[in-house]
Design a protein around this motif. Structure first.
Motif, mmCIF file in Angstrom:
data_model
loop_
_atom_site.group_PDB
_atom_site.id
_atom_site.type_symbol
_atom_site.label_atom_id
_atom_site.label_comp_id
_atom_site.label_asym_id
_atom_site.label_seq_id
_atom_site.Cartn_x
_atom_site.Cartn_y
_atom_site.Cartn_z
ATOM 1 N N VAL A 25 -62.031 -19.829 -112.358
ATOM 2 C CA VAL A 25 -63.322 -19.741 -113.031
ATOM 3 C C VAL A 25 -64.022 -18.419 -112.729
ATOM 4 O O VAL A 25 -64.425 -17.682 -113.641
ATOM 5 C CB VAL A 25 -64.209 -20.933 -112.618
ATOM 6 C CG1 VAL A 25 -65.647 -20.727 -113.116
ATOM 7 C CG2 VAL A 25 -63.645 -22.223 -113.195
ATOM 8 N N ARG A 26 -64.143 -18.081 -111.453
ATOM 9 C CA ARG A 26 -65.000 -16.951 -111.072
ATOM 10 C C ARG A 26 -64.314 -15.596 -111.163
ATOM 11 O O ARG A 26 -64.978 -14.575 -111.333
ATOM 12 C CB ARG A 26 -65.534 -17.185 -109.661
ATOM 13 C CG ARG A 26 -66.307 -18.500 -109.547
ATOM 14 C CD ARG A 26 -66.681 -18.843 -108.141
ATOM 15 N NE ARG A 26 -67.749 -17.980 -107.640
ATOM 16 C CZ ARG A 26 -68.321 -18.163 -106.444
ATOM 17 N NH1 ARG A 26 -67.918 -19.163 -105.654
ATOM 18 N NH2 ARG A 26 -69.281 -17.357 -106.043
ATOM 19 N N GLY A 48 -66.022 -25.882 -105.906
ATOM 20 C CA GLY A 48 -64.779 -26.400 -106.452
ATOM 21 C C GLY A 48 -63.622 -26.186 -105.501
ATOM 22 O O GLY A 48 -63.782 -25.701 -104.367
ATOM 23 N N THR A 49 -62.431 -26.555 -105.927
ATOM 24 C CA THR A 49 -61.244 -26.297 -105.131
ATOM 25 C C THR A 49 -60.954 -24.791 -105.143
ATOM 26 O O THR A 49 -61.438 -24.061 -106.022
ATOM 27 C CB THR A 49 -60.046 -27.066 -105.692
ATOM 28 O OG1 THR A 49 -59.733 -26.549 -107.004
ATOM 29 C CG2 THR A 49 -60.350 -28.553 -105.799
ATOM 30 N N PRO A 50 -60.158 -24.295 -104.182
ATOM 31 C CA PRO A 50 -59.834 -22.857 -104.197
ATOM 32 C C PRO A 50 -59.209 -22.399 -105.509
ATOM 33 O O PRO A 50 -59.516 -21.305 -106.006
ATOM 34 C CB PRO A 50 -58.867 -22.710 -103.021
ATOM 35 C CG PRO A 50 -59.248 -23.815 -102.078
ATOM 36 C CD PRO A 50 -59.658 -24.956 -102.962
ATOM 37 N N ALA A 51 -58.350 -23.220 -106.100
ATOM 38 C CA ALA A 51 -57.724 -22.844 -107.368
ATOM 39 C C ALA A 51 -58.759 -22.778 -108.490
ATOM 40 O O ALA A 51 -58.767 -21.845 -109.298
ATOM 41 C CB ALA A 51 -56.623 -23.842 -107.726
ATOM 42 N N LEU A 93 -68.552 -22.788 -110.508
ATOM 43 C CA LEU A 93 -69.571 -21.747 -110.598
ATOM 44 C C LEU A 93 -70.539 -21.814 -109.423
ATOM 45 O O LEU A 93 -71.057 -20.781 -108.979
ATOM 46 C CB LEU A 93 -70.344 -21.876 -111.913
ATOM 47 C CG LEU A 93 -69.585 -21.516 -113.191
ATOM 48 C CD1 LEU A 93 -70.422 -21.841 -114.420
ATOM 49 C CD2 LEU A 93 -69.195 -20.040 -113.195
ATOM 50 N N ALA A 94 -70.784 -23.032 -108.927
ATOM 51 C CA ALA A 94 -71.661 -23.200 -107.770
ATOM 52 C C ALA A 94 -70.942 -22.931 -106.456
ATOM 53 O O ALA A 94 -71.569 -22.953 -105.390
ATOM 54 C CB ALA A 94 -72.251 -24.609 -107.766
ATOM 55 N N GLY A 95 -69.610 -22.693 -106.515
ATOM 56 C CA GLY A 95 -68.844 -22.405 -105.306
ATOM 57 C C GLY A 95 -68.368 -23.619 -104.553
ATOM 58 O O GLY A 95 -67.934 -23.499 -103.394
#
Length: 342
Positions: free
Chosen positions: A65-66, A57-60, A53-55
């Protein structure tokens, strides 16, 4: 009840227990939203969800999530808040715990509008949403006009709504018999109530309406509490009764219609959320903020339950809310009967 005084001599009274309950329910709703985002065929731990959510994470993870799960959860939160708040308004105006959109025909009116678009016009999902929104508005206006007789009496309003609900249920059944197999299957899924496949196209209109109407309704908590004491008492306390009632009913109808357009007629959320919130706050009045937070928490928990128990998208969330709400309704009827109110 506490009072805060400002330097200008103004004072604001608020219920401490109600505020605490509202904050706790909001925290539960947000916590369960994070858990729900991490639930699915590709499970994620809450810290991974927060990083995505904070941007960071991993691309996957960011994509899942987003783009895939966050819109669905936002729809669930907004729909729950809208239904919980509209249920609290209608129950306060009618001064009846059964005066919710589930019983007074608004959900059935929205369903009739959506079914007409599906069966008769073969409309797209966007057209179905507009049909549901229009059906809810028309039904709300018709019930208000039919119940009006030198004022709006709570029991008359509920009785007219129950009659409208029965007629609209028959109309919806007729529309289903006229549908072909594909349209009937599509209609059944919609009228059951589902959050499956929700994306940002459903989020933004719903979020925009809630951002305008929810604060408007919350500012009317004091006049609404006075309306619960009766029209004469409200007049004596300086409340513009009919203007306030019409404004609140229009806002509640809009909330119900836009929530139904986004997720279908989810059963019993509008009925149970205000009652559960009132029992937690133990205070009279509409308890608007706790009811809204309770609605959001209930729908997120119901969606999480449907996915954990039955698997992702195998059982629509409307089935879970219907079962849980039906049990609560039976308990409520028994309680009201023992108290001698029905």
């Amino acid at each position: 009840m506490k009072a805060l005084r400002t330097r200008g001599g103004f004072s604001v009274r608020f219920d401490v227990r109600g505020a605490v309950v509202g904050l706790l329910l909001a925290a539960v709703a947000l916590l369960m939203a994070v858990v729900l985002i991490g639930t699915g065929d590709f499970p994620l731990a809450p810290p991974d969800v927060l990083r995505a959510l904070a941007g960071s994470g991993t691309p996957a993870q960011d994509f899942i999530v987003r783009e895939l799960r966050l819109p669905r959860v936002l729809v669930a939160l907004c729909v729950g808040v809208a239904l919980g708040l509209s249920g609290a308004v209608f129950q306060s105006i009618s001064r009846n715990p059964l005066g919710s959109p589930d019983f007074i025909g608004l959900a059935q009116g929205s369903a009739a509008g959506a079914l007409a678009v599906i069966v008769l016009l073969k409309g797209s999902s966007v057209a179905v949403a507009f049909g549901a929104f229009g059906g809810g508005l028309v039904t709300g206006l018709a019930i208000y006009l039919l119940a009006w007789r030198q004022g709006l009496h709570g029991y008359r309003f509920v009785l007219v709504g129950i009659g409208a609900s029965a007629m609209l249920t028959g109309l919806n059944s007729y529309l289903l018999t006229k549908a072909d197999l594909v349209d009937a299957a599509r209609a059944i899924v919609w009228i059951t109530g589902s959050l499956s496949g929700r994306d940002w196209a459903q989020v933004w209109p719903l979020l925009s309406v809630c951002a305008v109407i929810v604060p408007l309704v919350l500012t009317q908590a004091r006049p609404l509490r006075m309306l619960e004491m009766g029209d004469d008492s409200a007049y004596a306390l300086g409340v513009r009764v009919e203007r306030t009632r019409l404004l609140l009913m229009l806002a509640a109808v809009l909330l119900t219609a836009v929530a139904t357009a986004a997720a279908g007629p989810l059963a019993f959320v509008a009925l149970t959320a205000p009652q559960l919130a009132r029992r937690l706050t133990r205070s009279p009045g509409p308890n608007l903020l706790p009811a809204a937070c309770m609605g959001g928490a209930l729908l997120v928990i119901a969606d999480w339950t449907s996915q954990r128990v039955f698997g992702a998208d195998r059982v629509p969330v409307g089935v879970v809310t219907g079962v849980l709400g039906g049990v609560y309704l039976l308990w409520l009827l028994v309680t009201e009967r023992r108290a001698g109110r029905i």
